[in-house]
Design an enzyme around this catalytic site. Structure first.
Site, PDB file in Angstrom:
ATOM      1  N   ASP A  13       0.714  -1.234   0.046  1.00 16.67           N
ATOM      2  CA  ASP A  13       0.086  -0.229  -0.013  1.00 16.67           C
ATOM      3  C   ASP A  13       0.967   1.491  -0.059  1.00 16.67           C
ATOM      4  O   ASP A  13       0.508   2.362   0.564  1.00 16.67           O
ATOM      5  CB  ASP A  13      -0.774   0.010   1.173  1.00 16.67           C
ATOM      6  CG  ASP A  13      -1.785  -1.155   1.477  1.00 16.67           C
ATOM      7  OD1 ASP A  13      -2.176  -1.647   0.447  1.00 16.67           O
ATOM      8  OD2 ASP A  13      -1.746  -1.812   2.470  1.00 16.67           O
ATOM      9  N   LYS A  16       2.080   2.123  -5.239  1.00 16.84           N
ATOM     10  CA  LYS A  16       2.702   1.717  -6.460  1.00 16.84           C
ATOM     11  C   LYS A  16       1.946   1.899  -7.642  1.00 16.84           C
ATOM     12  O   LYS A  16       2.417   1.948  -8.540  1.00 16.84           O
ATOM     13  CB  LYS A  16       3.034  -0.067  -6.051  1.00 16.84           C
ATOM     14  CG  LYS A  16       3.913  -0.164  -4.988  1.00 16.84           C
ATOM     15  CD  LYS A  16       4.435  -1.468  -5.162  1.00 16.84           C
ATOM     16  CE  LYS A  16       3.087  -2.303  -4.354  1.00 16.84           C
ATOM     17  NZ  LYS A  16       2.829  -2.236  -2.979  1.00 16.84           N
ATOM     18  N   GLY A  17       0.573   1.749  -7.359  1.00 15.50           N
ATOM     19  CA  GLY A  17      -0.204   1.874  -8.515  1.00 15.50           C
ATOM     20  C   GLY A  17      -0.180   3.121  -9.307  1.00 15.50           C
ATOM     21  O   GLY A  17      -0.187   3.189 -10.646  1.00 15.50           O
ATOM     22  N   LYS A  18       0.020   4.378  -8.631  1.00 19.52           N
ATOM     23  CA  LYS A  18       0.098   5.301  -9.410  1.00 19.52           C
ATOM     24  C   LYS A  18       1.237   5.530 -10.213  1.00 19.52           C
ATOM     25  O   LYS A  18       1.225   6.123 -11.384  1.00 19.52           O
ATOM     26  CB  LYS A  18      -0.138   6.750  -8.392  1.00 19.52           C
ATOM     27  CG  LYS A  18      -1.575   6.612  -7.723  1.00 19.52           C
ATOM     28  CD  LYS A  18      -1.212   7.630  -6.660  1.00 19.52           C
ATOM     29  CE  LYS A  18      -2.546   7.573  -5.426  1.00 19.52           C
ATOM     30  NZ  LYS A  18      -2.476   6.008  -5.005  1.00 19.52           N
ATOM     31  N   ALA A  39      -3.559  -7.863  -4.023  1.00 21.87           N
ATOM     32  CA  ALA A  39      -3.188  -6.522  -4.200  1.00 21.87           C
ATOM     33  C   ALA A  39      -4.311  -5.706  -4.643  1.00 21.87           C
ATOM     34  O   ALA A  39      -5.370  -6.149  -5.157  1.00 21.87           O
ATOM     35  CB  ALA A  39      -2.352  -6.586  -5.243  1.00 21.87           C
ATOM     36  N   GLY A  40      -4.220  -4.180  -4.440  1.00 24.57           N
ATOM     37  CA  GLY A  40      -5.228  -3.548  -5.095  1.00 24.57           C
ATOM     38  C   GLY A  40      -4.685  -2.091  -5.447  1.00 24.57           C
ATOM     39  O   GLY A  40      -3.994  -1.508  -4.579  1.00 24.57           O
ATOM     40  N   HIS A  41      -4.700  -1.903  -6.639  1.00 18.89           N
ATOM     41  CA  HIS A  41      -4.082  -0.644  -7.128  1.00 18.89           C
ATOM     42  C   HIS A  41      -5.080   0.478  -7.475  1.00 18.89           C
ATOM     43  O   HIS A  41      -5.810   0.137  -8.489  1.00 18.89           O
ATOM     44  CB  HIS A  41      -3.216  -1.075  -8.373  1.00 18.89           C
ATOM     45  CG  HIS A  41      -1.961  -1.538  -8.001  1.00 18.89           C
ATOM     46  ND1 HIS A  41      -0.886  -2.105  -8.684  1.00 18.89           N
ATOM     47  CD2 HIS A  41      -1.361  -1.846  -6.817  1.00 18.89           C
ATOM     48  CE1 HIS A  41      -0.026  -2.675  -8.131  1.00 18.89           C
ATOM     49  NE2 HIS A  41      -0.075  -2.544  -7.134  1.00 18.89           N
ATOM     50  N   GLN A 223       2.094  -5.986  -3.195  1.00 18.24           N
ATOM     51  CA  GLN A 223       2.473  -5.938  -1.572  1.00 18.24           C
ATOM     52  C   GLN A 223       3.797  -5.302  -1.193  1.00 18.24           C
ATOM     53  O   GLN A 223       4.345  -4.479  -2.038  1.00 18.24           O
ATOM     54  CB  GLN A 223       2.678  -7.637  -1.091  1.00 18.24           C
ATOM     55  CG  GLN A 223       1.190  -8.134  -1.170  1.00 18.24           C
ATOM     56  CD  GLN A 223       0.855  -8.804  -2.379  1.00 18.24           C
ATOM     57  OE1 GLN A 223       1.248  -9.666  -2.981  1.00 18.24           O
ATOM     58  NE2 GLN A 223      -0.359  -8.549  -2.809  1.00 18.24           N
ATOM     59  N   ILE A 303      -9.162  -0.832   8.008  1.00 20.04           N
ATOM     60  CA  ILE A 303      -8.397   0.267   8.170  1.00 20.04           C
ATOM     61  C   ILE A 303      -6.931  -0.211   8.381  1.00 20.04           C
ATOM     62  O   ILE A 303      -6.683  -1.262   9.001  1.00 20.04           O
ATOM     63  CB  ILE A 303      -9.023   0.750   9.599  1.00 20.04           C
ATOM     64  CG1 ILE A 303     -10.188   1.492   9.168  1.00 20.04           C
ATOM     65  CG2 ILE A 303      -8.052   1.733  10.449  1.00 20.04           C
ATOM     66  CD1 ILE A 303     -10.745   2.262  10.366  1.00 20.04           C
TER      67      ILE A 303
HETATM   68  P1  IMP Z   1      -2.596 -13.003   1.857  1.00 22.40           P
HETATM   69  O1  IMP Z   1      -1.667 -12.318   0.897  1.00 22.40           O
HETATM   70  O2  IMP Z   1      -4.104 -12.825   1.466  1.00 22.40           O
HETATM   71  O3  IMP Z   1      -2.369 -14.222   2.262  1.00 22.40           O
HETATM   72  O4  IMP Z   1      -2.492 -12.055   3.301  1.00 22.40           O
HETATM   73  C1  IMP Z   1      -1.211 -12.253   3.992  1.00 22.40           C
HETATM   74  C2  IMP Z   1      -0.815 -10.985   4.616  1.00 22.40           C
HETATM   75  O5  IMP Z   1      -0.471 -10.024   3.673  1.00 22.40           O
HETATM   76  C3  IMP Z   1      -1.864 -10.080   5.344  1.00 22.40           C
HETATM   77  O6  IMP Z   1      -1.478  -9.408   6.307  1.00 22.40           O
HETATM   78  C4  IMP Z   1      -2.440  -9.089   4.258  1.00 22.40           C
HETATM   79  O7  IMP Z   1      -3.140  -8.034   4.852  1.00 22.40           O
HETATM   80  C5  IMP Z   1      -1.295  -8.702   3.756  1.00 22.40           C
HETATM   81  N1  IMP Z   1      -1.367  -8.318   2.375  1.00 22.40           N
HETATM   82  C6  IMP Z   1      -1.677  -9.025   1.185  1.00 22.40           C
HETATM   83  N2  IMP Z   1      -1.781  -8.496  -0.071  1.00 22.40           N
HETATM   84  C7  IMP Z   1      -1.601  -7.061   0.523  1.00 22.40           C
HETATM   85  C8  IMP Z   1      -1.659  -5.661  -0.047  1.00 22.40           C
HETATM   86  O8  IMP Z   1      -1.583  -5.550  -1.286  1.00 22.40           O
HETATM   87  N3  IMP Z   1      -1.252  -4.684   0.558  1.00 22.40           N
HETATM   88  C9  IMP Z   1      -1.169  -4.711   2.021  1.00 22.40           C
HETATM   89  N4  IMP Z   1      -1.238  -5.947   2.624  1.00 22.40           N
HETATM   90  C10 IMP Z   1      -1.278  -6.993   1.958  1.00 22.40           C
END
Ligand code: IMP
Length: 422
Positions: A13, A16-18, A39-41, A223, A303
């Site tokens: 978070d 990176k997306g931007k 992931a979420g961009h 991530q 959050i």
């Molecule tokens: P998983 O990747 O869903 O197995 O989650 C494992 C850990 O990585 C958890 O603490 C998630 O909150 C964190 N996590 C996974 N993807 C992201 C992301 O894109 N941003 C921030 N934390 C992430």
């Protein structure tokens, strides 16, 4: 510069997306090499918000080929939903989106097991519940499905049958959850395979050819370093190599080379999910950063925990990925605060360490802070206040790599390049 990697240098978070979106404008290929739709961009196109989870950010630029390489875990239903959402803005077809036939697949069972374990497992990781871990487990355990299996119904049924018993037993007997049968899962995945057929191909070969022909490639990390399964705060990590090493196993390079490895770094630190976080703020300062920075997860809506910039963790991130520069994002969020601090070391049993280490119990370290003069920039012009300049200088001096990009907001004009990329 022919190849550039974008790596999260904290707990994900970082924005990176931007940055990826901007740099994609100059790239020929944008490649996702690890992770999945965890992931979420968030990207804005013509005033409209698009959240990309799995499709590489290059998709928004018609000249780019977006590649989902073999190191990714792909959930076909989520993938097609996302493709169709992007199609509302931009044509998406086999010419601008390519999925490796060797990419691992996330099945319904993986998602159910992920969610069930989070509810009842011994260690609560706070996963995104997307089935990422269970799918990687099957891949490493040599039981996994690959995207190519979706295109051959007999093969699909056979592969699923080989491993279904254990999963259905686990779900139904241990977690008391009704699981789809092999026949149901075969039908579902086969149908999805047919809809995504046009995207499936030899991504590795195409990437290699493109590199030989001098095409510009952007490797888009998901991530962050501290969530890396090997380098991160294990077990509170994701299940892939989020560091630069993941590029080599998850996509491929030419002659082992990535010219620039850009670490995206928020001007403070955030974390979602469980696990240690040395500079976490539990007071109103943390709440202020969370609110002002709108620190809410793009994938799960959770959050984000907030804290000060952590230099020992960043020095470690530089070592883990051989970062060559950093992009400092969300500087505007810290502007106008009454206090400004950075963590410059960790105290453990009376000794101070300047760099995090994998074996270090980050839950036990005591952050050593340096107080800085707060800055109050309105960013109306490109001229930075002396205080903000001092903040950036301190980071460059301490980390010994340049701050190549400084971002004061999500818009193009708010992202300032201090160095040339591509
Ligand atoms: P998983 O990747 O869903 O197995 O989650 C494992 C850990 O990585 C958890 O603490 C998630 O909150 C964190 N996590 C996974 N993807 C992201 C992301 O894109 N941003 C921030 N934390 C992430």
């Amino acid at each position: 510069m022919q190849t550039l990697a974008i790596i999260g240098s904290q707990w994900g978070d970082e924005g990176k997306g931007k940055i990826t979106d901007l740099l994609s404008q100059k790239a020929d290929l944008v490649v996702r090499y690890q992770g999945g739709n965890n992931a979420g961009h968030t990207i804005w196109v013509d005033g409209k918000k698009i959240v990309l989870h799995l499709v590489p950010s290059g998709i928004l630029h018609p000249h780019c080929l977006s590649v989902v390489a073999h190191g990714v875990v792909l959930e076909p239903e989520a993938f097609m939903t996302e493709v169709n959402r992007v199609r509302e803005h931009i044509p998406v077809n086999g010419k601008n989106l390519l999925v490796s036939e060797n990419t691992a697949v996330i099945t319904s069972w993986h998602k159910l097991i992920d969610a069930a374990r989070e509810g009842q497992g011994a260690v609560k990781i706070g996963t995104t519940g997307k089935g990422i871990g269970p799918s990687y487990e099957d891949k490493i355990g040599r039981r996994g499905l690959r995207v190519r299996d979706l295109l051959n119904k007999d093969q699909l049924f056979k592969r699923l049958s080989e491993t279904a018993d254990e999963k259905i037993f686990l779900l139904e007997k241990r977690y008391n959850i009704k699981a789809p049968t092999v026949a149901e899962e075969t039908e579902r995945l086969w149908t999805l395979g047919q809809t995504m057929k046009e995207f499936v191909g030899d991504a590795f070969g195409i990437l290699q050819d493109s590199l030989v022909r001098g095409k510009k490639v952007l490797y888009e990390g998901a991530q962050g370093t501290l969530l890396d399964v090997d380098y991160g705060t294990y077990p509170y990590v994701t299940s892939s190599n989020t560091t630069a090493a993941g590029i080599h196993t998850g996509a491929g390079t030419l002659n082992g080379r990535v010219d620039e490895i850009l670490g995206i770094t928020k001007a403070y630190t955030t974390r979602v999910g469980e696990g240690p976080f040395p500079t976490e703020l539990f007071d109103e300062v943390g709440q202020y950063i969370q609110k002002t920075g709108n620190e809410v997860g793009a994938t799960t809506g959770r959050i984000r925990r907030c804290g000060w910039l952590d230099l020992p963790a960043l020095r470690y991130a530089i070592q883990c990925s051989s970062l060559t520069s950093i992009a400092l994002t969300k500087l505007d969020i810290l502007s106008g605060m009454d206090v400004l601090r950075v963590c410059e070391g960790y105290k453990v049993d009376g000794k101070v360490f300047t760099t995090a280490r994998p074996g270090m119990d980050l839950a036990r370290v005591e952050p050593v802070y340096r107080d800085l003069k707060p800055f109050k920039d309105d960013f109306a012009s490109d001229k930075l206040s002396t205080e903000l300049q001092a903040y950036i200088n301190l980071i460059e001096t301490e980390l010994k790599i340049p701050v190549g990009i400084a971002a004061y907001g999500p818009d193009r004009q708010q992202i300032k390049f201090r160095k040339d990329y591509f």
